[in-house]
Scaffold this motif. Structure first.
Motif, PDB file in Angstrom:
ATOM      1  N   HIS A  72       0.827  -1.201   0.000  1.00 27.55           N
ATOM      2  CA  HIS A  72       0.000   0.000   0.000  1.00 27.55           C
ATOM      3  C   HIS A  72       0.867   1.259   0.000  1.00 27.55           C
ATOM      4  CE1 HIS A  72       1.053   0.341   4.269  1.00 27.55           C
ATOM      5  NE2 HIS A  72       0.768  -0.948   4.363  1.00 27.55           N
ATOM      6  N   THR A 108       4.726   3.689  -2.599  1.00 27.79           N
ATOM      7  CA  THR A 108       4.329   2.446  -1.948  1.00 27.79           C
ATOM      8  C   THR A 108       5.501   1.936  -1.119  1.00 27.79           C
ATOM      9  OG1 THR A 108       5.103   1.069  -3.774  1.00 27.79           O
ATOM     10  CG2 THR A 108       2.818   1.870  -3.876  1.00 27.79           C
ATOM     11  N   ALA A 133      -4.548  -2.317   7.748  1.00 29.04           N
ATOM     12  CA  ALA A 133      -3.671  -2.657   6.629  1.00 29.04           C
ATOM     13  C   ALA A 133      -3.711  -4.163   6.362  1.00 29.04           C
ATOM     14  CB  ALA A 133      -2.246  -2.213   6.923  1.00 29.04           C
ATOM     15  N   ARG A 176      -6.851  -5.014   4.522  1.00 34.22           N
ATOM     16  CA  ARG A 176      -6.739  -4.682   3.097  1.00 34.22           C
ATOM     17  C   ARG A 176      -5.941  -5.755   2.355  1.00 34.22           C
ATOM     18  NH1 ARG A 176      -4.955   1.271   1.604  1.00 34.22           N
ATOM     19  NH2 ARG A 176      -3.305   0.745   3.095  1.00 34.22           N
ATOM     20  N   THR A 177      -4.877  -6.277   2.988  1.00 33.80           N
ATOM     21  CA  THR A 177      -4.105  -7.353   2.366  1.00 33.80           C
ATOM     22  C   THR A 177      -4.966  -8.603   2.188  1.00 33.80           C
ATOM     23  OG1 THR A 177      -2.061  -6.514   3.342  1.00 33.80           O
ATOM     24  CG2 THR A 177      -2.052  -8.797   2.601  1.00 33.80           C
ATOM     25  N   THR A 217      -7.061  -8.072  -0.764  1.00 34.50           N
ATOM     26  CA  THR A 217      -6.228  -8.180  -1.960  1.00 34.50           C
ATOM     27  C   THR A 217      -6.020  -9.631  -2.359  1.00 34.50           C
ATOM     28  OG1 THR A 217      -5.070  -6.124  -1.436  1.00 34.50           O
ATOM     29  CG2 THR A 217      -3.949  -7.649  -2.920  1.00 34.50           C
TER      30      THR A 217
END
Length: 425
Positions: free
Chosen positions: A51, A62, A173, A176-177, A180
């Motif tokens: 990110h 990033t 975070a 979000r991973t 993904t």
């Protein structure tokens, strides 16, 4: 006996702090500067943080781009970066004026003597076993770092339904991973009454991305054999629930990776649990400096990089013959403050010679608190004498946000007095 090879500066750890220190040292002509990194590539944690949020406001990057930039700068300056090399221990019978580290890498064991050592070994998340979560030992249990490496570095599948333990910035975070990787976030679970991130981030995750947040809730057991099948949680009112999932990610709860510092008999600060350091990042062991998240788990990569540059400036003064400050005046905190760094003051540097080109004013102290506190005022005392009072410019101080304490009071510290105490009111 292994022959000892001499270098001028040895940097342990090729994360933001170590690479920034190496780049500045090599640029300044500090001699042979070597960076030792146990991973296969330099860059530290940002390597697998796909990110944004790195770099500067004018040049946002990033994590991988930021890591590449730091590594390239260090190598371009002339520092030697050696990966897949682990520092095992310190040589007991070191030559006077040097520190000798025992290492092992692709070419076998080696002993390295250095005029100065910069420890930049960073921080690590405590795994499930260190958090005393009972249950079986199924597959599908990660920390944030393990999750990010699996997804972003190795492209591995992690499961389909994931519980994230924690509700800090790093927890979001991790969520979000997970998305993904194509998996569903079942819930974020935190023992605290609210998320320890910005309200906007928590609201976006809940309303826009549909991620449930379970507050006042604790994970009490992992279920399943072979593969995780669920986690048992307990709510504040005593009710227990099973959340079906095949993956769990334990986030936050960072501790300094201080094993090498401990083996080197460096003084550790009880608050940070990292090496105790002076304002110029000297440790209790002559010739050894420390920087980055080894000192304060855990701060942003930019903070670590700036500390690496500060450590490099102190190394240059040391190589030029500056005396070693020892032992220094301890700086301690009272609850609800958790820790402060730097946490030692050097009596002969409290009023530095401003005519000296290297006598830059020291940076502010960094602090963290244990719980939200409105209208926070910091008090600095020594031997019952008030040295400083500062009202912070925030409406409510939060545990997940770093606070700063200026250094204007340094000149009022009695070099012959006792420890300096920082309290909150």
């Amino acid at each position: 006996m292994t022959a000892v090879r001499q270098v001028d500066v040895l940097v342990v750890g090729a994360g933001p702090a170590g690479l920034a220190a190496a780049a500045r040292l090599a640029t300044a002509g500090a001699g042979r500067v070597e960076v030792l990194e146990r991973e296969t590539r330099p860059g530290g944690v940002p390597r697998h943080c796909a990110h944004g949020g790195f770099g500067t406001w004018t040049r946002p990057l990033t994590g991988p781009s930021y890591a590449h930039l730091l590594a390239a700068a260090a190598e371009r300056a002339g520092a030697v970066v050696r990966t897949r090399t682990t520092v095992l221990d310190w040589e007991v019978a070191a030559t006077c004026g040097t520190n000798v580290l025992l290492t092992v890498g692709p070419e076998g064991p080696e002993a390295l003597a250095a005029r100065a050592v910069v420890l930049a070994t960073g921080a690590r998340e405590r795994p499930r076993v260190a958090r005393l979560v009972p249950g079986t030992r199924p597959a599908g249990v990660y920390t944030t770092g393990e999750l990010q490496q699996a997804v972003h570095l190795f492209g591995q599948r992690i499961g389909t339904r994931v519980v994230v333990v924690g509700a800090r910035d790093v927890s979001y975070a991790a969520a979000r991973t997970v998305r993904t990787a194509g998996a569903e976030v079942v819930a974020l679970v935190t023992e605290h009454p609210r998320a320890r991130t910005s309200p906007a981030r928590a609201r976006s995750a809940r309303l826009v991305q549909g991620v449930p947040l379970l507050t006042d809730t604790t994970v009490t057991e992992l279920l399943g054999h072979g593969r995780l099948s669920g986690v048992r949680v307990r709510h504040r009112d005593g009710r227990t629930t099973v959340l079906p999932c095949d993956t769990v990610v334990f986030t936050g709860d960072f501790v300094p990776d201080h094993e090498l510092a401990r083996r080197g008999a460096l003084d550790l600060d009880p608050g940070t649990r990292g090496p105790a350091v002076h304002t110029a990042l000297h440790t209790s062991r002559p010739g050894v400096f420390a920087a980055g998240n080894l000192l304060h788990a855990v701060e942003p990569a930019g903070t670590a990089a700036r500390e690496g540059a500060r450590a490099a400036a102190a190394v240059l003064r040391h190589l030029a013959g500056a005396p070693w400050p020892h032992p220094g005046i301890p700086v301690t905190v009272e609850s609800p403050l958790r820790w402060i760094t730097p946490n030692r003051l050097t009596p002969n540097l409290l009023t530095p010679d401003r005519s000296h080109p290297a006598a830059a004013p020291p940076p502010p102290h960094l602090l963290r608190i244990e719980a939200p506190l409105p209208r926070l005022v910091l008090y600095v005392h020594q031997d019952g004498r008030l040295l400083h009072r500062a009202r912070l410019g925030v409406r409510t101080a939060q545990p997940h946000r770093t606070l700063t304490l200026g250094v204007s009071w340094h000149g009022r510290v009695d070099p012959e007095g006792g420890e300096v105490r920082v309290s909150a009111g």
